[in-house]
Design a protein around this motif. Structure first.
Motif, short mmCIF file in Angstrom:
data_model
loop_
_atom_site.label_atom_id
_atom_site.label_comp_id
_atom_site.label_asym_id
_atom_site.label_seq_id
_atom_site.Cartn_x
_atom_site.Cartn_y
_atom_site.Cartn_z
N GLY A 127 -18.65 -1.01 6.40
CA GLY A 127 -19.68 -0.28 6.13
C GLY A 127 -19.34 1.15 6.54
N PHE A 128 -20.44 1.95 6.29
CA PHE A 128 -20.13 3.72 6.29
C PHE A 128 -21.40 4.23 7.24
N GLY A 129 -21.18 5.07 7.90
CA GLY A 129 -22.00 6.05 8.38
C GLY A 129 -22.67 6.68 7.48
N LEU A 130 -23.76 7.60 7.92
CA LEU A 130 -24.50 8.29 6.85
C LEU A 130 -23.62 9.50 6.22
N MET A 168 -15.21 7.54 12.83
CA MET A 168 -14.54 7.18 14.21
C MET A 168 -15.61 6.54 14.96
N THR A 169 -15.46 5.43 15.59
CA THR A 169 -16.56 4.84 16.29
C THR A 169 -16.32 5.26 17.61
N GLY A 170 -17.44 5.21 18.25
CA GLY A 170 -17.49 5.64 19.73
C GLY A 170 -16.74 4.78 20.32
N ALA A 171 -15.83 5.04 21.19
CA ALA A 171 -15.20 4.19 21.70
C ALA A 171 -15.96 3.14 22.69
N PRO A 172 -15.91 1.90 22.28
CA PRO A 172 -16.68 1.02 23.32
C PRO A 172 -16.02 0.82 24.55
N GLN A 184 -27.47 3.83 5.07
CA GLN A 184 -26.20 3.05 5.22
C GLN A 184 -26.14 2.26 6.39
N ALA A 185 -25.22 1.48 6.47
CA ALA A 185 -25.36 0.24 7.47
C ALA A 185 -23.92 0.18 7.96
N THR A 186 -23.47 -0.18 9.21
CA THR A 186 -22.34 -0.60 9.58
C THR A 186 -22.31 -2.07 10.34
N TRP A 187 -21.14 -2.63 10.45
CA TRP A 187 -21.03 -4.17 10.92
C TRP A 187 -19.88 -4.12 11.30
N ALA A 214 -13.30 5.97 9.06
CA ALA A 214 -12.63 5.18 8.21
C ALA A 214 -13.44 4.08 7.51
N GLY A 215 -14.56 4.35 6.88
CA GLY A 215 -15.37 3.14 6.41
C GLY A 215 -14.82 2.44 5.48
N ALA A 216 -15.54 1.07 5.18
CA ALA A 216 -14.75 0.45 4.08
C ALA A 216 -16.02 -0.56 3.51
N PRO A 217 -16.06 -0.79 2.32
CA PRO A 217 -17.06 -1.46 1.57
C PRO A 217 -16.60 -3.25 1.83
#
Length: 692
Positions: A345-348, A1-5, A317-320, A365-368
């Motif tokens: 991308g994915f978190g660690l 989950m991303t921190g809510a911006p 790992q990296a996210t975008w 919910a990461g994704a390639p």
């Protein structure tokens, strides 16, 4: 989950990002101002042939008509809906349609760029390239269609010619050209739902379609388009999984709504003289953001581990993320905002292994490949109470204008709770300041949210000059860590905000109380049942004993400027810790604080240095549950030598150009997942963020 911006602030930030290869680009929307246009007046002298006297006959002036010019480069984005077929026996993956039915593509979205040349006869010739991405899978629909495997399309790219005819600001067109895409098959677990082994291929083909584009205001045009995509057949050999061969033959239908920003003949530059092609409008705006955030760490002490533990050998790992912020004024005080977002991308470790997780952009919910979600869509109605007014700047999820300082605001729709609650000027935005979840939020507030960190509900706020009070009622997940939101139970929060000055330095204090009712298990009950029934798996007991239970708590949030360009922040938060965490992260009490310093003192006023720390803890019942082998939302090592989890974070955000920052970040986390037998771990991060 991303921190809510944050929004409006983000939050004012927020486009709530495109990142690729460690580079983040953010686009920023136009400012709406009306430009004056001048009409040329013509006068003529009529000379009558054969007349002995010449007479000047004034003619009525005719206004010269300004015809829109389509020639030039453009860049933009689109959002829509689609469907696809892959051939017999392919078991299409159902993907989220939100308010529309799920389909093999679900909601779609992406980017485009191109060039038009308008001829003297008003025929417009153009070329356009685009990429279109699909939605995440629809969990409930997938559960009702189990199969040995499922087939899906990850994205479609095209390079197309366009032929249109300019009716001034309207341009109907036809289009067609080369297409390609990436499909994959998920080989499922025995439940017929859980994907275990993805197998993917690229496929090429052709596309054709038609559309209508309209010049709206400024340099912006809007378009509606239908595209048909036919990709070549690909045979997947699944004999290694005991499934034989499968022919995947994609036929895709895409319906798109899009916006394009028109440049002149020189790409990426405004039209000559900086003037827009049409008058601007204050009734709508566009902003965007993109953020790439890579993270990594080296080997750590790890005498034992589970799938929920940070891998002992280290990882990178990296996210975008890329977000668009669209706003429209509907009527006096009425506004609508829509924020589609692509995330990749994915978190660690798949965003597992830390309670205070290290990447605020990492979703559960990461994704390639990038996945599109309609993250925010909400109505906002402001009721002015009269008296003094304040200016409102144009910003993401904020239309320029004026509003009464004394006002009541109502918000209804989908958003992140952090958009309106628990704000802080120095620690709130993982795209711009601190990255760790325990730094940019009151971490023990288990705020209702789906996997990316958003919910649906309503917020009401009463604002005065020196204080404000706001309250909200929201949907909660159907179960811990679920992507399905429900109103069968609900979450609520009330926050009081006080504004003050200490030695003429401004500050704010926010105090919030919250309660969530959700489908959860009680830690102590689960531990007692596991002790009485040693043959049962403790996590199976969790599932069997989940029912509607309450979680409540509070947070206190301080921001205080202590000198020009220097500010401090502090948060303390607590929840009762008796029942499962529902949405956010495995923290029952948290204390955090730090400093934020702008770079004006060393000649870099747009740079920021931040340093801070957090201490996270658990209730006794929560500790016993993890020690017995229980699994939380993000953590669970199989056993536990309990110590508080401690986070130290420092960053330097370097302003490259206006709207683009490059950040170096370091986090030292002792006792990751509250386990003194593990770590510590040093996490190094970079961040490229752009916005317009």
């Amino acid at each position: 989950m991303t921190g809510a911006p944050r929004i409006g602030r983000d939050v004012g930030r927020g486009w709530g990002t495109v990142a690729s290869g460690g580079v983040v680009l953010t686009l920023r929307g136009h400012r709406h101002r009306y430009l004056r246009t001048a009409a040329a007046l013509a006068s003529g002298v009529l000379v009558l042939p054969g007349a002995g006297v010449a007479a000047d006959l004034p003619l009525k002036a005719r206004a010269a008509k300004t015809v829109y010019e389509w020639t030039g480069f453009y860049v933009g984005g689109h959002f829509g809906y689609g469907d696809a077929g892959f051939g017999p026996g392919t078991n299409p993956m159902p993907e989220q349609g939100v308010v529309l039915p799920h389909s093999a593509t679900g909601l779609t979205g992406g980017y485009q760029l191109g060039y038009n040349r308008q001829l003297a006869n008003r025929v417009v010739l153009g070329i356009e390239a685009d990429s279109t991405f699909t939605s995440p899978s629809d969990g409930p629909a997938l559960a009702h269609s189990p199969a040995p495997f499922h087939t899906t399309i990850d994205y479609v790219g095209t390079v197309r010619g366009r032929i249109g005819y300019a009716f001034d600001r309207f341009m109907p067109y036809v289009t067609g050209g080369f297409a390609w895409g990436h499909t994959h098959i998920n080989i499922n677990d025995g439940d017929g739902v859980t994907g275990l082994f993805p197998v993917g291929h690229y496929q090429t083909g052709w596309t054709a379609g038609l559309g209508l584009e309209y010049a709206v205001s400024g340099n912006w045009t809007a378009k509606a388009e239908y595209e048909y995509v036919d990709l070549s057949r690909k045979t997947y050999d699944l004999s290694g999984f005991g499934l034989g061969s499968v022919n995947v033959d994609p036929r895709i239908h895409l319906f798109k709504l899009g916006l394009n920003y028109q440049f002149g003949d020189t790409p990426w530059m405004p039209v000559v003289g900086g003037k827009t092609k049409l008058p601007e409008s204050d009734d709508w705006n566009v902003h965007a953001q993109t953020t790439v955030l890579p993270q990594g760490y080296g080997p750590i002490h790890s005498p034992y581990a589970s799938p929920q533990s940070l891998p002992g050998g280290g990882q990178f790992q990296a996210t975008w993320t890329t977000t668009a912020f669209l706003g429209a004024r509907l009527w006096d005080g009425g506004e609508f905002y829509f924020n589609p977002e692509l995330a990749q991308g994915f978190g660690l470790n798949g965003t597992l292994g830390l309670a205070g997780f290290s990447n605020g952009e990492a979703q559960k919910a990461g994704a390639p490949f990038p996945k599109i979600r309609a993250q925010r869509y909400y109505f906002k109605q402001t009721f002015g109470l009269g008296g003094e007014q304040e200016a409102v700047e144009d910003a993401p999820n904020q239309l320029a204008g004026k509003r009464d300082i004394d006002r009541v605001t109502l918000i209804v729709g989908r958003f992140a709770i952090g958009d309106f609650f628990d704000g802080n000027s120095y620690a709130k935005d993982p795209r711009a300041d601190f990255m760790n979840w325990a730094m940019w939020s009151s971490a023990a507030y288990d705020f209702p949210a789906d996997l990316p960190g958003y919910t649906r509900g309503a917020v009401v706020e009463l604002n005065r000059k020196d204080w404000a009070i706001r309250a909200g009622l929201f949907q909660v997940p159907a179960a811990p860590n679920s992507d399905v939101l429900t109103f069968k139970t609900g979450g609520s929060v009330v926050e009081f905000e006080e504004r003050h000055a200490i030695f003429e330095q401004p500050g704010k204090l926010r105090v919030g109380v919250f309660a969530n009712s959700g489908n959860t298990a009680n830690y102590q009950q689960v531990v007692d049942l596991a002790a009485a029934n040693p043959g049962l798996d403790i996590n199976d007991i969790v599932t069997a004993t989940q029912r509607d239970r309450l979680k409540y708590g509070f947070y206190v949030n301080l921001e205080q400027q202590i000198a020009n360009d220097v500010g401090l922040f502090a948060r303390v938060s607590w929840n009762d810790g008796q029942n499962q965490i529902l949405s956010f992260t495995d923290i029952d009490r948290s204390l955090s604080g730090g400093l934020s310093i702008k770079g004006s003192r060393w000649g870099r006023p747009d740079d920021t240095v931040g340093i801070g720390g957090a201490i996270n803890g658990l209730s006794a019942a929560h500790r016993d549950f993890l020690a017995a082998g229980g699994v939380g939302l993000l953590i669970g090592d199989g056993q536990l030598n309990y110590r508080t989890e401690r986070v130290l974070e420092a960053y330097y955000a370097y302003s490259v150009i206006k709207g683009v920052t490059l950040t170096a970040d370091y986090q030292l986390i002792a006792n990751p997942a509250y386990n003194a037998d593990r770590g510590p771990v040093s996490i190094f991060s970079g961040r490229l963020h752009a916005e317009f």
